[in-house]
Design a protein around this motif. Structure first.
Motif, PDB file in Angstrom:
ATOM      1  N   GLN A 197       0.839  -1.208   0.000  1.00  9.63           N
ATOM      2  CA  GLN A 197       0.000   0.000   0.000  1.00  9.63           C
ATOM      3  C   GLN A 197       0.876   1.261   0.000  1.00  9.63           C
ATOM      4  O   GLN A 197       0.651   2.188  -0.760  1.00  9.63           O
ATOM      5  N   TYR A 198       1.893   1.254   0.855  1.00 10.27           N
ATOM      6  CA  TYR A 198       2.795   2.411   0.906  1.00 10.27           C
ATOM      7  C   TYR A 198       3.616   2.534  -0.366  1.00 10.27           C
ATOM      8  O   TYR A 198       3.952   3.629  -0.796  1.00 10.27           O
ATOM      9  N   ARG A 199       3.917   1.343  -0.968  1.00 13.99           N
ATOM     10  CA  ARG A 199       4.729   1.383  -2.175  1.00 13.99           C
ATOM     11  C   ARG A 199       3.937   1.962  -3.350  1.00 13.99           C
ATOM     12  O   ARG A 199       4.441   2.771  -4.118  1.00 13.99           O
ATOM     13  N   SER A 200       2.701   1.545  -3.437  1.00 14.11           N
ATOM     14  CA  SER A 200       1.886   2.016  -4.573  1.00 14.11           C
ATOM     15  C   SER A 200       1.486   3.484  -4.412  1.00 14.11           C
ATOM     16  O   SER A 200       1.348   4.215  -5.388  1.00 14.11           O
ATOM     17  N   ASP A 201       1.330   3.923  -3.180  1.00 13.33           N
ATOM     18  CA  ASP A 201       0.925   5.315  -2.963  1.00 13.33           C
ATOM     19  C   ASP A 201       1.626   5.854  -1.716  1.00 13.33           C
ATOM     20  O   ASP A 201       1.036   5.917  -0.631  1.00 13.33           O
ATOM     21  N   PRO A 202       2.910   6.261  -1.846  1.00 18.56           N
ATOM     22  CA  PRO A 202       3.653   6.693  -0.649  1.00 18.56           C
ATOM     23  C   PRO A 202       3.324   8.141  -0.252  1.00 18.56           C
ATOM     24  O   PRO A 202       4.220   8.946  -0.047  1.00 18.56           O
ATOM     25  N   PHE A 203       2.071   8.463  -0.230  1.00 18.50           N
ATOM     26  CA  PHE A 203       1.668   9.840   0.109  1.00 18.50           C
ATOM     27  C   PHE A 203       0.599   9.829   1.191  1.00 18.50           C
ATOM     28  O   PHE A 203      -0.121   8.840   1.372  1.00 18.50           O
ATOM     29  N   GLU A 204       0.529  10.989   1.852  1.00 15.93           N
ATOM     30  CA  GLU A 204      -0.605  11.192   2.743  1.00 15.93           C
ATOM     31  C   GLU A 204      -1.381  12.361   2.151  1.00 15.93           C
ATOM     32  O   GLU A 204      -0.781  13.363   1.743  1.00 15.93           O
ATOM     33  N   TYR A 205      -2.683  12.232   2.092  1.00 14.42           N
ATOM     34  CA  TYR A 205      -3.495  13.305   1.507  1.00 14.42           C
ATOM     35  C   TYR A 205      -4.105  14.099   2.644  1.00 14.42           C
ATOM     36  O   TYR A 205      -4.904  13.576   3.424  1.00 14.42           O
ATOM     37  N   ILE A 206      -3.672  15.341   2.751  1.00 16.16           N
ATOM     38  CA  ILE A 206      -4.122  16.168   3.887  1.00 16.16           C
ATOM     39  C   ILE A 206      -5.140  17.188   3.390  1.00 16.16           C
ATOM     40  O   ILE A 206      -4.839  18.003   2.501  1.00 16.16           O
ATOM     41  N   ASP A 207      -6.322  17.118   3.962  1.00 14.35           N
ATOM     42  CA  ASP A 207      -7.364  18.087   3.605  1.00 14.35           C
ATOM     43  C   ASP A 207      -7.148  19.371   4.388  1.00 14.35           C
ATOM     44  O   ASP A 207      -6.959  19.332   5.607  1.00 14.35           O
ATOM     45  N   VAL A 208      -7.151  20.494   3.695  1.00 12.70           N
ATOM     46  CA  VAL A 208      -7.019  21.785   4.373  1.00 12.70           C
ATOM     47  C   VAL A 208      -8.413  22.372   4.512  1.00 12.70           C
ATOM     48  O   VAL A 208      -9.124  22.533   3.507  1.00 12.70           O
ATOM     49  N   ARG A 209      -8.805  22.633   5.757  1.00 15.01           N
ATOM     50  CA  ARG A 209     -10.170  23.117   6.007  1.00 15.01           C
ATOM     51  C   ARG A 209     -10.131  24.559   6.504  1.00 15.01           C
ATOM     52  O   ARG A 209      -9.120  25.009   7.056  1.00 15.01           O
ATOM     53  N   THR A 210     -11.238  25.233   6.343  1.00 18.06           N
ATOM     54  CA  THR A 210     -11.318  26.617   6.832  1.00 18.06           C
ATOM     55  C   THR A 210     -11.524  26.597   8.342  1.00 18.06           C
ATOM     56  O   THR A 210     -12.279  25.771   8.856  1.00 18.06           O
ATOM     57  N   SER A 211     -10.843  27.527   9.019  1.00 14.64           N
ATOM     58  CA  SER A 211     -10.960  27.556  10.483  1.00 14.64           C
ATOM     59  C   SER A 211     -12.232  28.271  10.922  1.00 14.64           C
ATOM     60  O   SER A 211     -12.733  28.060  12.007  1.00 14.64           O
ATOM     61  N   HIS A 212     -12.701  29.163  10.071  1.00 14.49           N
ATOM     62  CA  HIS A 212     -13.964  29.862  10.376  1.00 14.49           C
ATOM     63  C   HIS A 212     -14.594  30.330   9.078  1.00 14.49           C
ATOM     64  O   HIS A 212     -14.025  30.141   7.992  1.00 14.49           O
ATOM     65  N   THR A 213     -15.725  30.957   9.187  1.00 13.75           N
ATOM     66  CA  THR A 213     -16.397  31.447   7.982  1.00 13.75           C
ATOM     67  C   THR A 213     -15.628  32.625   7.395  1.00 13.75           C
ATOM     68  O   THR A 213     -14.820  33.238   8.089  1.00 13.75           O
ATOM     69  N   GLY A 214     -15.916  32.935   6.148  1.00 13.20           N
ATOM     70  CA  GLY A 214     -15.294  34.112   5.553  1.00 13.20           C
ATOM     71  C   GLY A 214     -15.205  34.014   4.042  1.00 13.20           C
ATOM     72  O   GLY A 214     -15.518  32.976   3.453  1.00 13.20           O
ATOM     73  N   LEU A 215     -14.758  35.142   3.466  1.00  8.90           N
ATOM     74  CA  LEU A 215     -14.567  35.174   2.008  1.00  8.90           C
ATOM     75  C   LEU A 215     -13.222  34.547   1.676  1.00  8.90           C
ATOM     76  O   LEU A 215     -12.215  34.871   2.304  1.00  8.90           O
ATOM     77  N   LEU A 216     -13.232  33.674   0.696  1.00  8.43           N
ATOM     78  CA  LEU A 216     -12.028  32.888   0.418  1.00  8.43           C
ATOM     79  C   LEU A 216     -11.292  33.413  -0.821  1.00  8.43           C
ATOM     80  O   LEU A 216     -11.915  33.679  -1.846  1.00  8.43           O
ATOM     81  N   GLN A 217     -10.005  33.563  -0.703  1.00  8.61           N
ATOM     82  CA  GLN A 217      -9.160  33.940  -1.848  1.00  8.61           C
ATOM     83  C   GLN A 217      -7.972  32.983  -1.869  1.00  8.61           C
ATOM     84  O   GLN A 217      -7.172  32.971  -0.926  1.00  8.61           O
ATOM     85  N   PHE A 218      -7.856  32.182  -2.921  1.00 12.65           N
ATOM     86  CA  PHE A 218      -6.733  31.250  -2.991  1.00 12.65           C
ATOM     87  C   PHE A 218      -5.451  31.995  -3.344  1.00 12.65           C
ATOM     88  O   PHE A 218      -5.466  32.920  -4.149  1.00 12.65           O
ATOM     89  N   ARG A 219      -4.362  31.576  -2.751  1.00 12.47           N
ATOM     90  CA  ARG A 219      -3.056  32.157  -3.065  1.00 12.47           C
ATOM     91  C   ARG A 219      -2.109  31.095  -3.622  1.00 12.47           C
ATOM     92  O   ARG A 219      -0.955  31.380  -3.901  1.00 12.47           O
TER      93      ARG A 219
END
Lengths: 215, 759
Positions: free
Chosen positions: A13-35
């Protein structure tokens, strides 16, 4: 324990996909602008005191307060919810995913987490091995020490008072030691990693394989 | 042939030295000389002895010509490179050649508490009429070493400066003069105990009243590091030395806003060295030194023995001069010394001139002479940089001010020294008599009261002492706090994130709440957001109690620095103030005090001649009026670089003034807020016995970048935090801004006592 775990499967499993997928979530409400953009390489928190911030991922504006959100891990931005760009988002919404390449150490730690039983610190205190255990470690090495429940394995030194600490858990041998004698350890932090005697060769084999196979 | 080979080696040394000064062989005909030298070295055996000698003579001639040319148009940056050359003489060379014999104290070589600071007890010889007298001196100075790495380039660590202070006190006990040799690019900027800034401040404070003659001489005078052993009765400087507020490279990095890890352009560094007026001639003109000791062309090297002979004479003459000034009977000897000085001035470059003093001057001082010595030292520093600030001079005003001061002096002398002392004496006698009387009466009445107590039952709790509640006026004053002024920062309709939000989980703060009701303090973690100085003026002191003085003393541009030329007037217009120091009389809960306040809006609270002068005058007023002195540091970025040594000299000047005030019995309290760094902390602020800080403030000697560049190590982000300063023992407490007024009052009452002017 090792009967329940298929090491080959884990390794594959680690060999085929040696990654961890980390979801980045918003800490609170607000207007979002990607950088950051898809496939951007992002840096995590660095510096000796973890004081250098990671790459700026996005900004969240609430009540005219623009809050920058930085990456906490190193990796590549694998996906971005572009539909949320410039929109008002709720708290806890996943806005992007970072693909974090697992390092050799991280893979070994993850595998060990599955097979070792952890003995945590009962109090915030300084810990030392019991005298006889320490002398046996000095003589034969830690992996030759087999322990069973109610054995006095450690001495907890708190406010200059020494209290013996008895082992509670499955019998086995000390595989990993996570503390330095004389250093203050917080309550709940791992002190020892214990594994059964028959699992040890298998664990060592897997560690050796991971070390050899991963860059 | 051996002699010629030695001459060739000397030529090689000379060429290398020139290359070091000019940073390469591109200047003049240096490249030609280098290739000729190489040629001679490679074909050493091809020449006959005579031919080879001729070739070397030609090389020597060319080298002499180049040296002379280099000396003619020597730039300030060339001088910086001269003092940094490993060929230049160091303190060890001086100890070997100027003094008869010496014993190093506090360590030897590498086995030393700080190899960059050398202390030695030495003997110096004086010949008078064929008789030889030995005089002892304490020699203290920085040792750069000739390339010895452990010497740290003469950058003394705090414990090195502490060693220097310890042996200055030994010299004081033994009554022998101190010779200080300054060879430092700056102090080693670490905060670990005793702390770079705090130790320099302690040194300055002690040196201000050291009861022995001190003579200092500067070769490389790097700001605070130099001042740590530089406060003296006579300040000399080597003709090729430099004395500066900051290294030219450091100044260029700031002026050119050079990014971390990059080097400032060479031209900018040269320009900064020029603007900072760092040479001996500049400093003599500015009055920061008393005399220049001439060196041979392009500076003395470690084997210039004639120069060492001259140096011995100069140091003896300087010590004699200092000692003679304190003597009542000195006219003829002083005349002789003066006569000799003028003779020498005519032949300054000739180091072979008669370098012996034929008069006998005893360097031991009696009690009266010591007093005079200290008074003269204080006077000397009081007069320094007196023309480096702007003030409105008007004959009538001057006369009026002087009359007012004199009247006040008479009034306060009568009130405090005569009446109050008498009153105190009478009170003391009454207290003694009443104490005796009550004891006597108690003895007489004791059996009767015991019998009475036995018969009549005592009500429970009679012995409990009730705590005194604050008076209604005090309560009213306490309530008044915060009612009068709200920061203009609160007029913004948005939220702000606390910097500790990730760690402490602080919620976003609404700005009108934060800067209004919460006084700029995060209600969750207690982080203090910066507030403008006006908030303190309005909320800390009693209403309408502030009376500003010396408002007209304004920051000037003594070095005619282009940056100040451009930026000083706009900042004056913007702040409507003349300097970065506000001095005023005020009251805190009815306690009168004198306040000196460095604030951020004016050139980041940097200290120059005007700020220093205002501080000194505040000390003098506090001393005159017998009031406590509070130094509230809203922000200070250090010494104002653009004022050069006029700024640096404020460190000893202000420390001498504050020492004078404290010795007269004054109570001096320092409170740091926001950012307090460098020179002021390393002198008149850091020397206070009572130092406190407002929460979330930072106190230190040098910033992160300077520390990284100097020590080669990174420091933790909270290295300068008030909490760490408290742990290191540099401050005594951290106050919440909302309790500032109460804490200050308490501190005044605790440290000052009932009379506040505590002796």
């Amino acid at each position: 324990m090792h009967d329940d775990i298929d090491f080959d499967q884990i390794l594959n499993q680690y060999r085929s996909d040696p990654f961890e997928y980390i979801d980045v979530r918003t800490s609170h409400t607000g207007l979002l602008q990607f950088r950051a953009k898809e496939e951007d390489v992002v840096e995590g928190v660095t510096g000796e005191w973890q004081h250098i911030k990671g790459t700026l991922l996005f900004e969240l504006e609430r009540e005219r307060n623009i809050k920058p959100v930085h990456s906490s891990v190193i990796g590549v931005v694998s996906s971005i919810e572009r539909s949320l760009e410039g929109k008002f988002v709720e708290a806890g919404e996943t806005v992007m995913t970072i693909r974090h390449p697992l390092k050799k150490r991280e893979i070994i730690e993850r595998i060990l987490k599955n097979v070792l039983s952890i003995f945590p610190a009962p109090e915030r205190a300084k810990y030392f091995f019991a005298m006889d255990i320490q002398s046996r470690i000095d003589k034969h090495g830690q992996r030759s020490i087999s322990i069973k429940p109610n054995d006095e394995i450690l001495t907890m030194s708190l406010m200059k008072r020494d209290t013996p600490v008895s082992y509670q858990g499955a019998p086995g041998i000390i595989h990993s030691v996570y503390f330095e004698p004389g250093q203050t350890i917080d309550q709940g932090q791992p002190l020892l990693g214990i594994c059964s005697e028959d699992t040890l060769p298998l664990i060592q084999k897997i560690i050796a394989r991971v070390k050899a196979e991963w860059d | 042939m051996e002699h010629t080979r030695k001459r060739l080696a000397k030529c090689e040394e000379g060429i290398t030295y020139l290359c070091q000064i000019k940073e390469g062989s591109d200047w003049g005909n240096l490249s030609g000389l280098t290739s000729k030298l190489e040629g001679l070295k490679n074909s050493f055996y091809d020449y006959s002895e005579e031919q080879f000698s001729d070739e070397v003579s030609q090389l020597e001639e060319s080298l002499t010509f180049l040296t002379e040319r280099c000396q003619e148009d020597i730039s300030p940056m060339d001088r910086v490179r001269i003092v940094r050359s490993p060929l230049r003489f160091s303190l060890k060379d001086i100890l070997e050649n100027v003094y008869e014999d010496y014993t190093e104290l506090g360590g030897e070589g590498e086995a030393n508490i700080d190899p960059a600071m050398v202390v030695a007890k030495a003997n110096i010889l004086r010949r008078v009429k064929n008789r030889v007298f030995t005089q002892q001196v304490m020699v203290i100075g920085h040792e750069k070493g000739h390339g010895e790495e452990y010497r740290n380039g003469g950058s003394s660590k705090p414990w090195g400066n502490e060693k220097a202070l310890r042996f200055m006190q030994v010299a004081e006990t033994e009554g022998i003069p101190i010779h200080c040799y300054i060879f430092t690019p700056g102090a080693f900027p670490v905060e670990e105990y005793p702390g770079a800034a705090q130790q320099i401040a302690r040194n300055l404070y002690a040196m201000a009243k050291l009861r022995v003659p001190i003579v200092s001489i500067i070769s490389e005078g790097g700001s605070g590091g130099a001042e740590a052993i530089g406060l003296s009765d006579l300040r000399l400087m080597f003709s090729h030395g430099y004395y500066s507020v900051i290294s030219p490279e450091g100044a260029a990095a700031i002026e050119g806003r050079v990014k971390d890890g990059l080097k400032a352009p060479k031209e900018l560094v040269e320009q900064c060295a020029e603007h900072l007026k760092i040479t001996a001639e500049d400093n003599l003109e500015l009055g920061t030194i008393d005399r220049i000791v001439e060196e041979p062309p392009l500076g003395a090297k470690h084997d210039d023995f004639a120069f060492f002979k001259k140096l011995r004479y100069e140091m003896m003459r300087a010590t004699d001069e200092v000692v003679l000034r304190t003597k009542s009977l000195r006219a003829f000897r002083a005349y002789e010394l003066k006569l000799k000085k003028s003779d020498d001035d005519d032949s300054t470059m000739e180091v072979d001139a008669d370098t012996t003093i034929h008069i006998d001057i005893n360097w031991e001082l009696n009690a009266d002479e010591r007093k005079r010595l200290i008074a003269l030292r204080a006077k000397k520093y009081r007069e320094m940089a007196s023309k480096a600030y702007c003030s409105e001079t008007n004959r009538f005003n001057d006369f009026w001010n002087s009359a007012c001061t004199k009247t006040a002096k008479v009034y306060y002398t009568i009130t405090y020294d005569i009446l109050k002392r008498q009153q105190k004496q009478v009170e003391k006698v009454i207290k003694e008599v009443s104490g005796e009387g009550s004891s006597f009466l108690k003895r007489l009445t004791a059996p009767f009261s015991a019998a009475y107590d036995f018969v009549v039952h005592k009500p429970a709790g009679r012995g409990i002492v009730r705590q005194s509640s604050p008076s209604p006026r005090q309560e009213a004053l306490a309530l008044e706090f915060g009612d009068t002024y709200t920061s203009p920062l609160a007029n913004e309709d948005r939220t702000i994130t606390c910097p500790n939000s990730l760690k402490s989980g602080c919620k976003d703060l609404w700005i009108p709440d934060l800067y209004g009701e919460f006084c700029g303090v995060c209600e969750n973690c207690g982080h203090h957001f910066p507030l403008e100085y006006k908030w303190y003026l309005n909320n800390l002191f009693d209403r309408d109690s502030i009376q500003e003085f010396n408002k007209k003393i304004g920051a000037g541009n003594p070095l005619n620095h282009p940056i100040l030329r451009k930026k000083l007037q706009p900042v004056k217009n913007e702040t409507k103030r003349e300097s970065a120091n506000i001095t005023f009389q005020a009251k805190v809960m009815d306690v009168d005090l004198i306040v000196t306040m460095l604030y951020s809006d004016f050139r980041n609270g940097t200290v120059g001649a005007a700020e220093g002068e205002k501080f000194v005058r505040a000390c003098e007023l506090a001393k005159l009026q017998r009031k406590p002195l509070l130094a509230y540091v809203h922000t200070t970025g250090g010494i104002r670089i653009q004022e050069g040594t006029m700024g640096v000299i404020q460190m000893p000047k202000c420390t001498v003034a504050v020492r004078d005030y404290v010795d007269a019995g004054g109570l001096y309290i320092v409170v740091y807020d926001n950012n307090s760094y460098a020179g002021p902390v390393a002198s008149f602020l850091g020397c206070s016995f009572y130092q406190f800080a407002i929460r979330s403030s930072r106190i230190g000697f040098a910033g992160h970048r300077v520390i990284r560049d100097t020590t080669g190590q990174d420091i933790p982000p909270d290295y300068h935090s008030a909490r760490n300063a408290l742990k290191r023992g540099h401050i005594h407490g951290i106050w919440d801004r909302r309790d500032f007024r109460r804490n200050l009052h308490q501190a005044l009452m605790t440290m000052g006592g009932r009379n506040l002017y505590y002796r």
